[in-house]
Design an enzyme around this catalytic site. Sequence first.
Site, PDB file in Angstrom:
ATOM      1  N   LYS A  63     -17.202   7.623 -14.663  1.00  0.00           N
ATOM      2  CA  LYS A  63     -17.075   8.607 -13.577  1.00  0.00           C
ATOM      3  C   LYS A  63     -17.586   8.017 -12.265  1.00  0.00           C
ATOM      4  CE  LYS A  63     -20.420  11.687 -12.814  1.00  0.00           C
ATOM      5  NZ  LYS A  63     -20.889  11.906 -11.433  1.00  0.00           N
ATOM      6  N   ASN A  64     -18.766   7.390 -12.312  1.00  0.00           N
ATOM      7  CA  ASN A  64     -19.380   6.928 -11.065  1.00  0.00           C
ATOM      8  C   ASN A  64     -18.662   5.743 -10.441  1.00  0.00           C
ATOM      9  OD1 ASN A  64     -21.182   8.945 -11.262  1.00  0.00           O
ATOM     10  ND2 ASN A  64     -22.980   7.671 -11.714  1.00  0.00           N
TER      11      ASN A  64
HETATM   12  C1  UD1 Z   1     -25.447   7.582  -7.528  1.00  0.00           C
HETATM   13  C2  UD1 Z   1     -24.823   8.135  -8.777  1.00  0.00           C
HETATM   14  C3  UD1 Z   1     -25.844   8.954  -9.559  1.00  0.00           C
HETATM   15  C4  UD1 Z   1     -27.073   8.115  -9.852  1.00  0.00           C
HETATM   16  C5  UD1 Z   1     -27.616   7.503  -8.567  1.00  0.00           C
HETATM   17  C6  UD1 Z   1     -28.761   6.544  -8.796  1.00  0.00           C
HETATM   18  C7  UD1 Z   1     -22.501   8.443  -8.204  1.00  0.00           C
HETATM   19  C8  UD1 Z   1     -21.394   9.384  -7.952  1.00  0.00           C
HETATM   20  N1  UD1 Z   1     -23.710   8.981  -8.410  1.00  0.00           N
HETATM   21  O1  UD1 Z   1     -25.845   8.679  -6.715  1.00  0.00           O
HETATM   22  O2  UD1 Z   1     -25.244   9.385 -10.783  1.00  0.00           O
HETATM   23  O3  UD1 Z   1     -28.065   8.936 -10.414  1.00  0.00           O
HETATM   24  O4  UD1 Z   1     -26.564   6.774  -7.878  1.00  0.00           O
HETATM   25  O5  UD1 Z   1     -28.389   5.518  -9.644  1.00  0.00           O
HETATM   26  O6  UD1 Z   1     -22.298   7.243  -8.273  1.00  0.00           O
HETATM   27  N2  UD1 Z   1     -31.292   8.675  -0.583  1.00  0.00           N
HETATM   28  C9  UD1 Z   1     -31.809   8.991   0.659  1.00  0.00           C
HETATM   29  N3  UD1 Z   1     -31.001   8.867   1.747  1.00  0.00           N
HETATM   30  C10 UD1 Z   1     -29.697   8.446   1.654  1.00  0.00           C
HETATM   31  C11 UD1 Z   1     -29.183   8.124   0.374  1.00  0.00           C
HETATM   32  C12 UD1 Z   1     -30.003   8.249  -0.729  1.00  0.00           C
HETATM   33  O7  UD1 Z   1     -32.970   9.359   0.786  1.00  0.00           O
HETATM   34  O8  UD1 Z   1     -29.016   8.361   2.683  1.00  0.00           O
HETATM   35  C13 UD1 Z   1     -32.156   8.801  -1.796  1.00  0.00           C
HETATM   36  C14 UD1 Z   1     -31.642   9.870  -2.749  1.00  0.00           C
HETATM   37  O9  UD1 Z   1     -32.077  11.143  -2.383  1.00  0.00           O
HETATM   38  C15 UD1 Z   1     -32.232   9.412  -4.059  1.00  0.00           C
HETATM   39  C16 UD1 Z   1     -32.192   7.894  -3.928  1.00  0.00           C
HETATM   40  O10 UD1 Z   1     -32.098   7.614  -2.535  1.00  0.00           O
HETATM   41  O11 UD1 Z   1     -33.558   9.845  -4.164  1.00  0.00           O
HETATM   42  C17 UD1 Z   1     -31.053   7.231  -4.674  1.00  0.00           C
HETATM   43  O12 UD1 Z   1     -29.844   7.731  -4.216  1.00  0.00           O
HETATM   44  P1  UD1 Z   1     -28.467   6.937  -4.300  1.00  0.00           P
HETATM   45  O13 UD1 Z   1     -28.672   5.591  -4.894  1.00  0.00           O
HETATM   46  O14 UD1 Z   1     -27.819   7.017  -2.969  1.00  0.00           O
HETATM   47  O15 UD1 Z   1     -27.672   7.831  -5.340  1.00  0.00           O
HETATM   48  P2  UD1 Z   1     -26.226   8.459  -5.195  1.00  0.00           P
HETATM   49  O16 UD1 Z   1     -25.302   7.461  -4.597  1.00  0.00           O
HETATM   50  O17 UD1 Z   1     -26.324   9.804  -4.586  1.00  0.00           O
END
Ligand code: UD1
Length: 418
Positions: free
Chosen positions: A22-23
Amino acid sequence: MQRLIIKGEKRLCGEIRVQGAKNSALPLLAGCLLAEGTTRLTRCPELSDVFAACRILSELGCKCSFRDNTAVTDSTGAQGFCITEELMREMRSSIVFLGAVLGRMGRCELSYPGGCELGPRPIDMHITALRQLGVRITEEHGRISCTCPKGIRGAVIDLPFPSVGATENIMLAAACGKGETVIHNAAREPEIKDLAAFLNSCGADIKGAGCSTVVIKGVKKLHGCEYEVMPDRIAAATYMAAAAATGGELGLLGVRCADIQAVTAVFEEMGAAVYCPEDRIFISCSRPLRAVRVIRTMPYPGFPTDAQAVVMAALATSQGSSMMVENIFESRYRHVDELVRMGADIKTSGRTAVIQGVKKLCGANVRAHDLRGGAALVTAALGAEGVTTVGNVQYIDRGYEQIEQVLTSVGADIRRAF
Ligand code: UD1
Protein backbone atom coordinates in the site's frame (compact mmCIF):
# COMPACT_ATOMS: atom_id res chain seq x y z
CA MET A 1 -20.48 -0.85 10.92
CA GLN A 2 -18.77 -3.94 9.55
CA ARG A 3 -17.17 -6.32 12.03
CA LEU A 4 -14.83 -9.26 11.89
CA ILE A 5 -15.89 -12.20 14.01
CA ILE A 6 -12.97 -14.41 14.94
CA LYS A 7 -13.02 -17.71 16.78
CA GLY A 8 -9.52 -18.01 18.19
CA GLU A 9 -7.05 -20.76 19.07
CA LYS A 10 -6.79 -22.10 15.52
CA ARG A 11 -3.18 -22.81 14.61
CA LEU A 12 -2.39 -21.09 11.28
CA CYS A 13 -0.69 -23.31 8.76
CA GLY A 14 -0.07 -22.91 5.03
CA GLU A 15 1.15 -20.42 2.46
CA ILE A 16 0.18 -16.83 1.76
CA ARG A 17 1.08 -14.83 -1.33
CA VAL A 18 1.76 -11.40 0.09
CA GLN A 19 -0.02 -8.41 -1.47
CA GLY A 20 1.63 -5.43 -3.16
CA ALA A 21 2.62 -2.63 -0.79
CA LYS A 22 0.00 0.00 0.00
CA ASN A 23 2.67 2.51 1.03
CA SER A 24 4.35 2.12 -2.32
CA ALA A 25 1.24 1.94 -4.50
CA LEU A 26 0.00 5.35 -3.26
CA PRO A 27 3.07 7.45 -4.23
CA LEU A 28 3.39 5.41 -7.45
CA LEU A 29 -0.19 6.31 -8.37
CA ALA A 30 0.62 9.96 -7.66
CA GLY A 31 3.66 9.54 -9.92
CA CYS A 32 1.39 8.31 -12.75
CA LEU A 33 0.19 11.90 -13.09
CA LEU A 34 3.71 12.97 -14.11
CA ALA A 35 4.04 10.22 -16.69
CA GLU A 36 2.40 11.41 -19.88
CA GLY A 37 0.65 8.54 -21.61
CA THR A 38 -0.41 5.17 -20.28
CA THR A 39 1.04 3.53 -17.17
CA ARG A 40 0.26 0.04 -15.90
CA LEU A 41 0.90 -0.70 -12.25
CA THR A 42 0.70 -4.42 -11.59
CA ARG A 43 0.45 -6.09 -8.16
CA CYS A 44 -1.49 -3.05 -7.04
CA PRO A 45 -3.36 -4.03 -3.86
CA GLU A 46 -7.15 -3.82 -3.91
CA LEU A 47 -7.60 -1.48 -0.97
CA SER A 48 -9.87 1.42 -0.08
CA ASP A 49 -6.84 3.77 0.07
CA VAL A 50 -5.77 2.71 -3.43
CA PHE A 51 -9.30 3.37 -4.74
CA ALA A 52 -9.22 6.80 -3.07
CA ALA A 53 -5.94 7.54 -4.90
CA CYS A 54 -7.59 6.48 -8.19
CA ARG A 55 -10.50 8.85 -7.45
CA ILE A 56 -8.01 11.70 -6.93
CA LEU A 57 -6.40 10.90 -10.29
CA SER A 58 -9.84 10.92 -11.96
CA GLU A 59 -10.68 14.22 -10.31
CA LEU A 60 -7.50 15.68 -11.80
CA GLY A 61 -8.58 14.55 -15.28
CA CYS A 62 -6.53 11.39 -15.52
CA LYS A 63 -8.18 8.25 -16.91
CA CYS A 64 -7.87 5.51 -14.35
CA SER A 65 -9.15 1.94 -14.30
CA PHE A 66 -8.50 -0.90 -11.89
CA ARG A 67 -8.87 -4.61 -12.61
CA ASP A 68 -7.21 -7.79 -11.39
CA ASN A 69 -4.67 -5.93 -9.27
CA THR A 70 -3.62 -3.75 -12.19
CA ALA A 71 -4.16 0.00 -12.23
CA VAL A 72 -4.06 1.52 -15.70
CA THR A 73 -3.77 5.30 -15.88
CA ASP A 74 -3.62 7.71 -18.78
CA SER A 75 -2.73 11.21 -17.75
CA THR A 76 -2.73 12.69 -21.28
CA GLY A 77 -5.78 14.87 -20.71
CA ALA A 78 -5.09 15.73 -17.07
CA GLN A 79 -5.47 19.44 -16.35
CA GLY A 80 -6.86 19.58 -12.84
CA PHE A 81 -4.87 20.98 -9.96
CA CYS A 82 -7.43 21.01 -7.10
CA ILE A 83 -8.05 18.13 -4.71
CA THR A 84 -11.30 18.47 -2.81
CA GLU A 85 -11.38 18.43 0.96
CA GLU A 86 -13.56 15.32 0.90
CA LEU A 87 -10.87 13.28 -0.91
CA MET A 88 -8.10 14.74 1.25
CA ARG A 89 -9.98 13.62 4.35
CA GLU A 90 -10.69 10.18 2.97
CA MET A 91 -7.00 9.36 2.78
CA ARG A 92 -4.51 11.19 4.98
CA SER A 93 -1.60 10.21 2.80
CA SER A 94 -3.16 12.07 -0.15
CA ILE A 95 -0.61 14.81 0.64
CA VAL A 96 1.79 12.84 -1.57
CA PHE A 97 -0.20 14.13 -4.56
CA LEU A 98 1.03 17.66 -3.82
CA GLY A 99 4.50 17.11 -5.33
CA ALA A 100 3.12 15.28 -8.36
CA VAL A 101 0.43 17.88 -9.15
CA LEU A 102 2.99 20.68 -8.81
CA GLY A 103 5.44 18.82 -11.01
CA ARG A 104 2.86 18.35 -13.76
CA MET A 105 0.61 21.43 -13.52
CA GLY A 106 2.86 24.03 -11.89
CA ARG A 107 0.16 24.71 -9.32
CA CYS A 108 -1.90 22.83 -6.75
CA GLU A 109 -4.73 23.50 -4.36
CA LEU A 110 -5.62 21.12 -1.57
CA SER A 111 -6.63 21.08 2.06
CA TYR A 112 -4.63 20.07 5.10
CA PRO A 113 -4.69 16.33 5.68
CA GLY A 114 -5.68 17.32 9.21
CA GLY A 115 -5.23 15.46 12.47
CA CYS A 116 -5.29 11.70 12.20
CA GLU A 117 -5.60 8.60 14.23
CA LEU A 118 -1.84 8.55 14.94
CA GLY A 119 -1.84 12.01 16.51
CA PRO A 120 -1.00 15.24 14.74
CA ARG A 121 0.54 14.68 11.33
CA PRO A 122 2.17 17.96 10.39
CA ILE A 123 3.43 18.71 6.87
CA ASP A 124 5.89 21.49 7.73
CA MET A 125 8.83 19.59 6.20
CA HIS A 126 6.93 19.12 2.93
CA ILE A 127 6.07 22.84 2.80
CA THR A 128 9.59 24.06 3.66
CA ALA A 129 11.17 21.76 1.07
CA LEU A 130 8.73 22.77 -1.68
CA ARG A 131 9.40 26.45 -0.94
CA GLN A 132 13.09 25.70 -1.45
CA LEU A 133 12.17 24.30 -4.86
CA GLY A 134 10.63 27.65 -5.81
CA VAL A 135 7.00 26.96 -4.87
CA ARG A 136 4.95 29.86 -3.46
CA ILE A 137 2.60 28.59 -0.79
CA THR A 138 -0.28 30.37 0.93
CA GLU A 139 -2.63 28.93 3.48
CA GLU A 140 -6.17 30.11 4.18
CA HIS A 141 -9.00 28.44 6.10
CA GLY A 142 -7.25 25.07 5.95
CA ARG A 143 -6.74 25.25 2.15
CA ILE A 144 -3.22 25.35 0.77
CA SER A 145 -2.60 27.12 -2.54
CA CYS A 146 0.69 26.49 -4.30
CA THR A 147 2.06 28.02 -7.45
CA CYS A 148 5.50 27.93 -9.05
CA PRO A 149 5.49 30.72 -11.60
CA LYS A 150 9.05 30.00 -12.70
CA GLY A 151 8.67 26.23 -12.54
CA ILE A 152 10.27 23.87 -10.04
CA ARG A 153 13.93 24.78 -9.55
CA GLY A 154 16.48 22.31 -8.23
CA ALA A 155 17.82 22.96 -4.73
CA VAL A 156 19.78 21.34 -1.92
CA ILE A 157 17.37 20.29 0.80
CA ASP A 158 18.38 19.17 4.28
CA LEU A 159 15.48 17.38 5.95
CA PRO A 160 15.42 17.78 9.75
CA PHE A 161 14.01 14.22 9.98
CA PRO A 162 14.00 11.50 7.32
CA SER A 163 10.28 11.87 6.61
CA VAL A 164 8.95 9.29 4.15
CA GLY A 165 6.19 11.51 2.77
CA ALA A 166 8.40 14.62 2.47
CA THR A 167 11.12 12.64 0.64
CA GLU A 168 8.48 11.29 -1.77
CA ASN A 169 6.94 14.72 -2.37
CA ILE A 170 10.34 16.26 -3.15
CA MET A 171 11.19 13.43 -5.57
CA LEU A 172 7.84 13.80 -7.34
CA ALA A 173 8.05 17.58 -7.55
CA ALA A 174 11.70 17.65 -8.69
CA ALA A 175 11.63 14.79 -11.23
CA CYS A 176 10.62 17.16 -14.04
CA GLY A 177 12.06 20.34 -12.50
CA LYS A 178 14.92 22.48 -13.78
CA GLY A 179 18.38 21.45 -12.66
CA GLU A 180 19.50 19.19 -9.85
CA THR A 181 17.88 18.59 -6.47
CA VAL A 182 19.80 16.97 -3.65
CA ILE A 183 18.01 15.64 -0.56
CA HIS A 184 20.17 15.19 2.52
CA ASN A 185 18.84 13.07 5.38
CA ALA A 186 16.32 11.49 3.01
CA ALA A 187 14.13 8.62 4.24
CA ARG A 188 15.70 5.27 3.31
CA GLU A 189 12.56 3.11 3.37
CA PRO A 190 12.26 0.48 0.61
CA GLU A 191 9.17 2.35 -0.66
CA ILE A 192 11.44 5.31 -1.50
CA LYS A 193 13.59 3.01 -3.61
CA ASP A 194 10.47 1.67 -5.29
CA LEU A 195 9.25 5.17 -6.16
CA ALA A 196 12.66 6.09 -7.61
CA ALA A 197 12.79 2.87 -9.64
CA PHE A 198 9.28 3.53 -10.98
CA LEU A 199 10.04 7.16 -11.88
CA ASN A 200 13.31 6.09 -13.53
CA SER A 201 11.36 3.53 -15.60
CA CYS A 202 9.29 6.51 -16.76
CA GLY A 203 12.43 8.39 -17.83
CA ALA A 204 13.43 10.22 -14.62
CA ASP A 205 17.03 10.51 -13.44
CA ILE A 206 17.11 9.73 -9.71
CA LYS A 207 20.14 8.29 -7.96
CA GLY A 208 20.85 7.30 -4.39
CA ALA A 209 17.31 6.27 -3.34
CA GLY A 210 17.59 3.97 -0.33
CA CYS A 211 20.57 6.02 0.93
CA SER A 212 20.55 9.23 2.96
CA THR A 213 21.44 11.38 -0.02
CA VAL A 214 19.19 11.30 -3.06
CA VAL A 215 20.07 13.21 -6.23
CA ILE A 216 17.33 14.07 -8.72
CA LYS A 217 18.32 15.52 -12.08
CA GLY A 218 15.26 17.14 -13.60
CA VAL A 219 14.23 15.83 -17.02
CA LYS A 220 11.90 17.47 -19.56
CA LYS A 221 9.09 14.96 -19.20
CA LEU A 222 8.22 11.45 -18.16
CA HIS A 223 6.55 8.75 -20.21
CA GLY A 224 4.30 5.84 -19.23
CA CYS A 225 5.65 2.41 -18.33
CA GLU A 226 4.65 -0.93 -16.84
CA TYR A 227 5.80 -1.47 -13.28
CA GLU A 228 5.21 -4.02 -10.51
CA VAL A 229 4.53 -2.63 -7.04
CA MET A 230 6.94 -3.99 -4.41
CA PRO A 231 5.71 -6.55 -1.84
CA ASP A 232 4.08 -5.23 1.33
CA ARG A 233 6.59 -5.69 4.14
CA ILE A 234 4.05 -4.66 6.80
CA ALA A 235 1.43 -7.16 5.61
CA ALA A 236 4.22 -9.78 5.75
CA ALA A 237 5.09 -8.70 9.31
CA THR A 238 1.39 -8.95 10.23
CA TYR A 239 1.08 -12.53 8.97
CA MET A 240 4.29 -13.43 10.82
CA ALA A 241 2.72 -12.03 13.99
CA ALA A 242 -0.42 -14.09 13.31
CA ALA A 243 1.72 -17.22 13.01
CA ALA A 244 3.44 -16.31 16.28
CA ALA A 245 0.17 -15.63 18.13
CA THR A 246 -1.26 -19.02 17.13
CA GLY A 247 1.90 -21.14 17.39
CA GLY A 248 1.56 -21.67 13.66
CA GLU A 249 3.70 -22.28 10.65
CA LEU A 250 3.40 -20.05 7.58
CA GLY A 251 5.18 -19.63 4.28
CA LEU A 252 5.00 -16.09 2.93
CA LEU A 253 5.54 -15.95 -0.81
CA GLY A 254 6.70 -13.10 -3.00
CA VAL A 255 8.39 -11.04 -0.28
CA ARG A 256 11.74 -9.29 0.01
CA CYS A 257 13.42 -10.66 3.13
CA ALA A 258 16.06 -7.92 3.24
CA ASP A 259 13.32 -5.29 3.68
CA ILE A 260 12.02 -6.85 6.90
CA GLN A 261 15.18 -7.98 8.63
CA ALA A 262 14.52 -5.81 11.69
CA VAL A 263 11.16 -7.61 12.12
CA THR A 264 12.34 -11.16 11.44
CA ALA A 265 15.13 -10.60 14.01
CA VAL A 266 12.49 -9.84 16.67
CA PHE A 267 10.49 -12.98 15.87
CA GLU A 268 13.69 -15.02 16.14
CA GLU A 269 14.36 -13.45 19.53
CA MET A 270 10.83 -14.54 20.49
CA GLY A 271 11.83 -18.11 19.70
CA ALA A 272 10.39 -18.49 16.21
CA ALA A 273 12.33 -20.33 13.54
CA VAL A 274 12.60 -18.06 10.52
CA TYR A 275 14.03 -19.18 7.20
CA CYS A 276 14.30 -16.79 4.24
CA PRO A 277 15.18 -18.49 0.95
CA GLU A 278 15.06 -16.04 -1.99
CA ASP A 279 11.66 -14.34 -2.10
CA ARG A 280 10.02 -16.38 0.67
CA ILE A 281 9.83 -16.37 4.43
CA PHE A 282 9.02 -19.49 6.39
CA ILE A 283 8.15 -18.92 10.01
CA SER A 284 7.47 -21.68 12.47
CA CYS A 285 6.45 -20.87 16.04
CA SER A 286 5.89 -23.03 19.04
CA ARG A 287 4.23 -21.57 22.11
CA PRO A 288 4.93 -20.10 24.53
CA LEU A 289 6.90 -17.32 22.88
CA ARG A 290 9.72 -15.59 24.73
CA ALA A 291 9.51 -11.94 25.70
CA VAL A 292 12.02 -9.57 24.10
CA ARG A 293 14.01 -6.97 25.95
CA VAL A 294 13.16 -3.76 24.15
CA ILE A 295 11.90 -2.82 20.70
CA ARG A 296 12.43 0.77 19.56
CA THR A 297 10.65 1.94 16.43
CA MET A 298 13.02 3.84 14.15
CA PRO A 299 13.26 5.05 10.57
CA TYR A 300 14.38 2.30 8.16
CA PRO A 301 16.46 0.14 8.53
CA GLY A 302 15.27 0.21 12.16
CA PHE A 303 12.16 -1.55 13.46
CA PRO A 304 9.15 -0.09 11.59
CA THR A 305 6.50 1.79 13.54
CA ASP A 306 3.87 0.11 11.34
CA ALA A 307 4.81 -3.30 12.78
CA GLN A 308 4.75 -2.13 16.41
CA ALA A 309 1.09 -2.97 17.11
CA VAL A 310 1.01 -6.43 15.52
CA VAL A 311 4.22 -7.53 17.24
CA MET A 312 2.82 -6.22 20.53
CA ALA A 313 -0.25 -8.42 20.02
CA ALA A 314 2.01 -11.47 19.67
CA LEU A 315 4.08 -10.45 22.71
CA ALA A 316 0.94 -10.13 24.84
CA THR A 317 1.03 -13.90 25.45
CA SER A 318 4.81 -14.37 25.64
CA GLN A 319 6.70 -15.52 28.72
CA GLY A 320 8.16 -12.55 30.57
CA SER A 321 8.15 -8.84 30.14
CA SER A 322 8.92 -6.81 27.00
CA MET A 323 9.26 -3.12 26.40
CA MET A 324 8.42 -1.02 23.36
CA VAL A 325 9.42 2.55 22.64
CA GLU A 326 7.49 4.33 19.89
CA ASN A 327 9.83 6.94 18.44
CA ILE A 328 8.02 7.87 15.23
CA PHE A 329 4.43 8.82 16.10
CA GLU A 330 3.17 10.50 19.24
CA SER A 331 -0.09 8.65 19.68
CA ARG A 332 0.28 5.12 18.46
CA TYR A 333 -0.91 3.02 21.39
CA ARG A 334 -4.68 3.22 20.89
CA HIS A 335 -4.85 -0.55 20.41
CA VAL A 336 -3.51 -1.10 23.94
CA ASP A 337 -6.81 -0.48 25.76
CA GLU A 338 -8.50 -2.93 23.41
CA LEU A 339 -5.82 -5.59 23.98
CA VAL A 340 -6.27 -5.04 27.72
CA ARG A 341 -10.00 -5.75 27.27
CA MET A 342 -8.92 -9.12 25.90
CA GLY A 343 -6.90 -9.79 29.06
CA ALA A 344 -3.48 -8.41 28.08
CA ASP A 345 -1.29 -6.82 30.75
CA ILE A 346 0.17 -3.76 29.02
CA LYS A 347 0.96 -0.41 30.58
CA THR A 348 1.89 2.70 28.63
CA SER A 349 3.55 5.89 29.68
CA GLY A 350 4.21 8.45 26.96
CA ARG A 351 6.14 6.74 24.21
CA THR A 352 6.85 3.59 26.24
CA ALA A 353 4.78 0.43 26.63
CA VAL A 354 5.56 -2.44 28.98
CA ILE A 355 4.04 -5.75 28.01
CA GLN A 356 3.84 -8.35 30.75
CA GLY A 357 3.06 -11.60 28.99
CA VAL A 358 -0.08 -13.46 30.15
CA LYS A 359 -0.94 -17.13 29.63
CA LYS A 360 -3.77 -16.41 27.24
CA LEU A 361 -6.09 -13.74 25.92
CA CYS A 362 -9.88 -14.08 25.92
CA GLY A 363 -12.34 -13.12 23.21
CA ALA A 364 -14.04 -9.72 23.66
CA ASN A 365 -15.81 -6.98 21.72
CA VAL A 366 -13.11 -4.60 20.57
CA ARG A 367 -12.76 -1.79 18.06
CA ALA A 368 -10.05 -0.76 15.65
CA HIS A 369 -8.95 2.87 16.00
CA ASP A 370 -6.43 2.83 13.17
CA LEU A 371 -5.15 0.51 10.46
CA ARG A 372 -2.23 -1.27 12.15
CA GLY A 373 -3.88 -1.19 15.57
CA GLY A 374 -6.85 -2.95 13.95
CA ALA A 375 -4.55 -5.61 12.50
CA ALA A 376 -3.11 -6.09 16.00
CA LEU A 377 -6.59 -6.85 17.36
CA VAL A 378 -7.13 -9.44 14.63
CA THR A 379 -3.73 -10.96 15.46
CA ALA A 380 -4.58 -11.14 19.16
CA ALA A 381 -8.04 -12.57 18.42
CA LEU A 382 -6.57 -15.39 16.31
CA GLY A 383 -4.68 -16.68 19.34
CA ALA A 384 -7.31 -15.86 21.97
CA GLU A 385 -9.71 -18.25 23.67
CA GLY A 386 -13.30 -17.81 22.51
CA VAL A 387 -14.85 -15.35 20.09
CA THR A 388 -13.66 -11.81 19.42
CA THR A 389 -15.60 -9.21 17.49
CA VAL A 390 -13.45 -6.49 15.91
CA GLY A 391 -15.43 -3.37 14.97
CA ASN A 392 -14.44 -0.50 12.65
CA VAL A 393 -13.13 -2.89 9.99
CA GLN A 394 -12.95 -0.01 7.51
CA TYR A 395 -9.60 0.93 9.06
CA ILE A 396 -8.22 -2.55 8.42
CA ASP A 397 -9.57 -2.53 4.84
CA ARG A 398 -7.38 0.51 4.14
CA GLY A 399 -4.29 -1.68 4.23
CA TYR A 400 -5.08 -5.40 4.04
CA GLU A 401 -6.35 -7.02 0.90
CA GLN A 402 -9.15 -9.53 1.63
CA ILE A 403 -7.90 -10.13 5.14
CA GLU A 404 -10.56 -12.68 6.09
CA GLN A 405 -10.08 -14.74 2.90
CA VAL A 406 -6.30 -14.76 3.34
CA LEU A 407 -6.51 -15.86 6.98
CA THR A 408 -9.24 -18.42 6.28
CA SER A 409 -7.02 -20.01 3.62
CA VAL A 410 -4.44 -20.81 6.31
CA GLY A 411 -6.87 -22.18 8.85
CA ALA A 412 -8.34 -19.22 10.72
CA ASP A 413 -12.00 -19.09 11.70
CA ILE A 414 -12.88 -15.54 10.71
CA ARG A 415 -15.87 -13.99 8.99
CA ARG A 416 -17.21 -10.58 8.24
CA ALA A 417 -20.57 -9.43 9.57
CA PHE A 418 -22.43 -6.56 7.94
C1 UD1 B 1 4.67 6.98 6.10
C2 UD1 B 1 3.80 5.76 5.97
C3 UD1 B 1 3.34 5.30 7.35
C4 UD1 B 1 4.53 5.05 8.24
C5 UD1 B 1 5.44 6.28 8.27
C6 UD1 B 1 6.72 6.07 9.04
C7 UD1 B 1 2.72 6.02 3.83
C8 UD1 B 1 1.47 6.26 3.09
N1 UD1 B 1 2.65 6.10 5.17
O1 UD1 B 1 3.89 8.02 6.68
O2 UD1 B 1 2.59 4.09 7.19
O3 UD1 B 1 4.08 4.80 9.55
O4 UD1 B 1 5.79 6.67 6.92
O5 UD1 B 1 7.44 5.01 8.52
O6 UD1 B 1 3.75 5.72 3.25
N2 UD1 B 1 6.55 14.81 10.43
C9 UD1 B 1 6.58 16.15 10.76
N3 UD1 B 1 6.52 17.07 9.75
C10 UD1 B 1 6.41 16.71 8.43
C11 UD1 B 1 6.39 15.33 8.11
C12 UD1 B 1 6.46 14.40 9.13
O7 UD1 B 1 6.69 16.51 11.92
O8 UD1 B 1 6.35 17.59 7.57
C13 UD1 B 1 6.63 13.78 11.51
C14 UD1 B 1 5.35 12.96 11.60
O9 UD1 B 1 4.37 13.60 12.36
C15 UD1 B 1 5.85 11.70 12.25
C16 UD1 B 1 7.25 11.56 11.66
O10 UD1 B 1 7.62 12.85 11.20
O11 UD1 B 1 5.93 11.87 13.63
C17 UD1 B 1 7.37 10.54 10.54
O12 UD1 B 1 6.51 10.89 9.51
P1 UD1 B 1 6.72 10.47 7.99
O13 UD1 B 1 7.98 9.69 7.84
O14 UD1 B 1 6.55 11.68 7.16
O15 UD1 B 1 5.50 9.49 7.78
P2 UD1 B 1 4.40 9.52 6.64
O16 UD1 B 1 5.04 9.79 5.33
O17 UD1 B 1 3.26 10.36 7.07
